[in-house]
Design an enzyme around this catalytic site. Structure first.
Site, PDB file in Angstrom:
ATOM      1  N   CYS A   1      -3.630  10.622   1.535  1.00  0.00           N
ATOM      2  CA  CYS A   1      -2.943   9.361   1.133  1.00  0.00           C
ATOM      3  C   CYS A   1      -1.699   9.640   0.760  1.00  0.00           C
ATOM      4  CB  CYS A   1      -3.963   8.600   0.260  1.00  0.00           C
ATOM      5  SG  CYS A   1      -5.445   8.336   0.683  1.00  0.00           S
TER       6      CYS A   1
ATOM      7  N   LYS B   1       0.857  -1.215   0.192  1.00  0.00           N
ATOM      8  CA  LYS B   1      -0.083  -0.111  -0.060  1.00  0.00           C
ATOM      9  C   LYS B   1       0.901   1.346   0.216  1.00  0.00           C
ATOM     10  CE  LYS B   1      -3.007   2.854   0.650  1.00  0.00           C
ATOM     11  NZ  LYS B   1      -4.423   3.119  -0.269  1.00  0.00           N
TER      12      LYS B   1
HETATM   13  N1  SAJ Z   1      -2.135  14.992  -8.506  1.00  0.00           N
HETATM   14  C1  SAJ Z   1      -1.205  15.737  -9.328  1.00  0.00           C
HETATM   15  N2  SAJ Z   1      -1.053  15.247 -10.511  1.00  0.00           N
HETATM   16  C2  SAJ Z   1      -1.372  14.109 -11.206  1.00  0.00           C
HETATM   17  C3  SAJ Z   1      -2.258  13.157 -10.439  1.00  0.00           C
HETATM   18  C4  SAJ Z   1      -2.436  13.931  -9.073  1.00  0.00           C
HETATM   19  O1  SAJ Z   1      -1.068  16.784  -8.852  1.00  0.00           O
HETATM   20  O2  SAJ Z   1      -1.119  13.761 -12.229  1.00  0.00           O
HETATM   21  C5  SAJ Z   1      -2.459  15.404  -7.179  1.00  0.00           C
HETATM   22  C6  SAJ Z   1      -3.988  15.614  -7.171  1.00  0.00           C
HETATM   23  O3  SAJ Z   1      -4.474  16.665  -7.541  1.00  0.00           O
HETATM   24  C7  SAJ Z   1      -4.170  15.205  -5.396  1.00  0.00           C
HETATM   25  C8  SAJ Z   1      -3.016  14.375  -5.301  1.00  0.00           C
HETATM   26  O4  SAJ Z   1      -2.155  14.349  -6.265  1.00  0.00           O
HETATM   27  O5  SAJ Z   1      -3.791  16.362  -5.009  1.00  0.00           O
HETATM   28  C9  SAJ Z   1      -3.369  12.811  -5.077  1.00  0.00           C
HETATM   29  O6  SAJ Z   1      -4.371  12.543  -6.018  1.00  0.00           O
HETATM   30  P1  SAJ Z   1      -4.729  11.117  -6.636  1.00  0.00           P
HETATM   31  O7  SAJ Z   1      -5.769  11.119  -7.497  1.00  0.00           O
HETATM   32  O8  SAJ Z   1      -3.296  10.950  -7.228  1.00  0.00           O
HETATM   33  O9  SAJ Z   1      -4.660   9.939  -5.555  1.00  0.00           O
HETATM   34  P2  SAJ Z   1      -5.890  10.168  -4.290  1.00  0.00           P
HETATM   35  O10 SAJ Z   1      -4.962  10.607  -3.117  1.00  0.00           O
HETATM   36  O11 SAJ Z   1      -7.086  10.564  -4.562  1.00  0.00           O
HETATM   37  O12 SAJ Z   1      -5.932   8.474  -4.164  1.00  0.00           O
HETATM   38  C10 SAJ Z   1      -4.653   7.629  -3.943  1.00  0.00           C
HETATM   39  C11 SAJ Z   1      -4.876   6.406  -5.116  1.00  0.00           C
HETATM   40  N3  SAJ Z   1      -3.623   5.968  -4.854  1.00  0.00           N
HETATM   41  C12 SAJ Z   1      -2.795   5.707  -6.345  1.00  0.00           C
HETATM   42  O13 SAJ Z   1      -3.368   6.049  -7.610  1.00  0.00           O
HETATM   43  C13 SAJ Z   1      -1.589   4.851  -6.386  1.00  0.00           C
HETATM   44  C14 SAJ Z   1      -5.740   5.619  -4.652  1.00  0.00           C
HETATM   45  O14 SAJ Z   1      -5.889   4.579  -5.377  1.00  0.00           O
HETATM   46  C15 SAJ Z   1      -5.508   5.056  -2.998  1.00  0.00           C
HETATM   47  O15 SAJ Z   1      -6.474   4.180  -2.709  1.00  0.00           O
HETATM   48  C16 SAJ Z   1      -5.836   6.375  -2.314  1.00  0.00           C
HETATM   49  O16 SAJ Z   1      -4.503   7.193  -2.735  1.00  0.00           O
HETATM   50  C17 SAJ Z   1      -5.533   6.068  -0.937  1.00  0.00           C
HETATM   51  O17 SAJ Z   1      -6.433   5.934  -0.434  1.00  0.00           O
HETATM   52  O18 SAJ Z   1      -4.485   5.771  -0.366  1.00  0.00           O
END
Ligand code: SAJ
Length: 422
Positions: A268, A214
Site C-alpha cells: 500500500c 485513500k
Molecule cells: N513503517 C516505518 N515506520 C513507521 C511506520 C511504518 O518504517 O513509523 C513502515 C513499516 O515497517 C512498513 C511500512 O512502513 O514497512 C508500512 O506499514 P504501516 O503499518 O504504516 O502500513 P500498512 O502498509 O501495513 O497499512 C497501511 C495503513 N495506512 C495508514 O495507516 C494510512 C492501512 O490503514 C491501510 O489500509 C493500508 O496501508 C492499505 O491497505 O492501504
C-alpha cells in the site's frame, strides 16, 4: 445499523477480500467468494485460510461452517458485488488496473438490474468511472450510472479498504468508511451495505473524492515515515541517537514523528503515493521525494552492513557469518510483499557479502521462494543466529526479537534498523 441481509459476491479472496467476505457472512449475509486461484477456493471451502492474520482463521471457519460463506471460481448472480483485487503498478510506476478490468468483465454477465457494484481496491482517481465504462461495454443492455445522471439500472460506488495488516478483522468493523458513489443514489445504496457490519461511521461522498482519500491517507503516512528515515541519516552523520532524538521531540504537544526503519514495504504505502505522482507529476513534488527517500533507505542499510563486515575482515581472517532477523514488511505478520527486509537480505546473499547468511523469520516455516536455493543462505532459528553470527542485522521489530538478552549480542556487530534494542 441496517439489518437488511443479502447475497454478496466478493471478487478476490486476498488480504482484504477474504476478511471482508468472512465479516459480511458473520453479519448474516450470504457470501460467495470469487477467486481465480483453485487452491484458494479449496482452502476457503475447507474453512481454512491462506494468510496469517489474527482472528481470521476462526472467523472464516465459522462463516463456512454456518453455510454463509463459500468460494467459487466462476461468478454467480448476487445483489452486491464487492471487488477487492490487487492494483499494483508497472515498472514505470504507472498504475496497473488489469485485475480490476478483468474482475469487471468477469462479473458483467451475472449482473441484473438493481445490482450494486463496489470497488474496494486502492485505485487512481477516475477508476470507478473506468469500471463503469468496462461494464457498459460488456452489458450494453444495462444503463450504467453516470455522474450527474439520476437514472440507471445498476449502482456503482468506490469504498476504499483502510484496514491495517495485523489488525484487519477488528479494523474492518471499527474503522469509519468513505463511500463514494458515481451518483448520490449509488453512495446511499453502498452505505447501507457497510452499515450492516461497520461500527464506525459510513460517510458519503463522490467516487473521485473517495479514490483520492485513500491515496491521501497512505501518502500522508509515507511522507511522515520519510521524515523519520531522513532524520535517521542526518543523525548518523551527526553522531546522534535518532531514537532518543525522536522520543524527546515527540514530547512537544504538537510533534509526533514516526519511526525510521529499513525502508517502507507492503502493498500500500510503497505503492499508492505513485498513483498521485502519476496523476499530477509537476504538483506532487513532496510526495515523490518522500517515495524516493523511503525507497533509498535499503541501500543505506546495505552500506552499513557492508562496513560492518569489512571491519571484521580487516580485523581477522576466517569465516564471517551474518544473520538477518526478519523478512516481513513489518512487525508480527508473515507478509513479504514489497518488503525492504527481504530486498536487503536478498541483495546481501546475492552479493556473497558474508560466507554464510542465517535468515530468521518466525512467521515462516521455511525459506521463502525469493531466497530458496541461493548459495550461502540457511533458514535458521533465532537461537542459531544468536549462537553463530558475527553480524546481526535486525530488520523487523517482531515481538520474538524484542526480548533477546543483551549479553547475547556482546562481541557482535549489531545493526538495529528499528531501534528495538536501544
Ligand atoms: N513503517 C516505518 N515506520 C513507521 C511506520 C511504518 O518504517 O513509523 C513502515 C513499516 O515497517 C512498513 C511500512 O512502513 O514497512 C508500512 O506499514 P504501516 O503499518 O504504516 O502500513 P500498512 O502498509 O501495513 O497499512 C497501511 C495503513 N495506512 C495508514 O495507516 C494510512 C492501512 O490503514 C491501510 O489500509 C493500508 O496501508 C492499505 O491497505 O492501504
Amino acid at each position: 445499523m441496517n439489518s437488511a441481509k443479502s447475497r454478496i459476491s466478493v471478487v478476490g479472496l486476498g488480504y482484504i477480500g477474504l476478511p471482508t467476505a468472512a465479516v459480511l457472512a458473520s453479519a448474516g449475509h450470504e457470501v460467495i467468494g470469487v477467486e481465480i486461484s483453485a487452491s484458494i477456493v479449496d482452502t476457503v471451502n475447507r474453512g481454512e485460510v491462506h494468510i496469517v492474520e489474527p482472528d481470521l482463521d476462526g472467523l472464516v471457519r465459522g462463516a463456512v461452517l454456518s453455510g454463509r460463506l463459500r468460494a467459487t471460481l466462476e461468478p454467480e448472480p448476487a445483489d452486491t458485488f464487492v471487488i477487492a483485487v490487487p492494483t499494483p503498478f508497472k515498472d514505470d510506476h504507472v498504475p496497473d488496473l488489469g485485475y480490476v478490468e478483468q474482475a469487471a468483465r468477469r462479473i458483467a454477465p451475472s449482473l441484473r438490474p438493481g445490482n450494486l457494484i463496489i470497488l474496494e481496491s486502492t485505485s487512481p482517481v477516475g477508476t470507478t468511472e473506468m469500471l463503469a465504462g468496462w461494464l457498459a461495454q460488456e452489458r450494453p443492455d444495462l444503463r450504467i450510472p453516470k455522474p450527474g445522471e439520476a437514472d440507471a439500472d445498476i449502482f456503482l460506488a468506490y469504498c476504499p479498504e483502510r484496514v491495517l495488516p495485523g489488525r484487519i478483522v477488528s479494523e474492518l468493523v471499527s474503522n469509519d468508511r468513505i463511500v463514494g458513489g458515481l451518483t448520490p443514489a449509488c453512495s446511499t445504496r453502498a452505505r447501507r451495505v457497510y452499515e450492516t457490519f461497520v461500527r464506525g461511521q459510513c460517510i458519503e461522498t463522490d467516487a473521485r473524492t473517495a479514490e483520492m482519500t485513500k491515496l491521501t491517507e497512505n501518502a500522508f503516512r509515507d511522507v511522515n515515515i520519510a521524515f523519520a528515515n531522513e532524520l535517521s541519516l542526518i543523525c548518523d552523520r551527526l553522531g546522534i541517537d535518532v531514537w532518543e532524538l525522536i522520543a524527546l521531540a515527540n514530547r512537544h504537544p504538537r510533534v509526533n514523528i514516526l519511526s525510521p526503519g529499513p525502508g517502507v514495504g507492503g502493498h500500500c504505502i510503497a505503492v499508492d503515493p505513485w498513483f498521485i505522482v502519476d496523476a499530477a507529476p509537476e504538483a506532487a513534488r513532496l510526495i515523490r521525494t518522500a517515495r524516493e527517500v523511503n525507497d533509498s533507505k535499503p541501500e543505506w542499510v546495505i552500506a552499513k552492513i557492508e562496513e560492518a563486515v569489512a571491519a571484521i575482515r580487516q580485523r581477522r581472517s576466517g569465516e564471517v557469518v551474518l544473520a538477518c532477523l526478519g523478512l516481513a514488511f513489518k512487525a508480527n505478520i508473515d507478509d513479504l510483499r514489497e518488503s525492504p527486509s527481504l530486498e536487503i537480505t536478498r541483495h546481501l546473499v546475492e552479493r556473497g557479502l558474508a560466507d554464510r547468511t542465517l535468515v530468521v523469520e518466525p512467521y515462516l516455516e521455511q525459506m521463502p521462494p525469493a531466497l530458496a536455493g541461493l548459495t550461502g543462505t540457511e533458514f535458521a532459528t533465532l537461537e542459531a543466529a544468536l549462537e553463530g553470527a558475527d553480524v546481526i542485522v535486525l530488520l523487523v521489530d517482531h515481538l520474538q526479537f524484542k526480548d533477546v538478552p543483551r549479553h547475547r549480542l556482546e562481541g557482535k556487530a549489531v545493526i538495529d534498523t528499528r531501534g528495538l534494542w536501544r
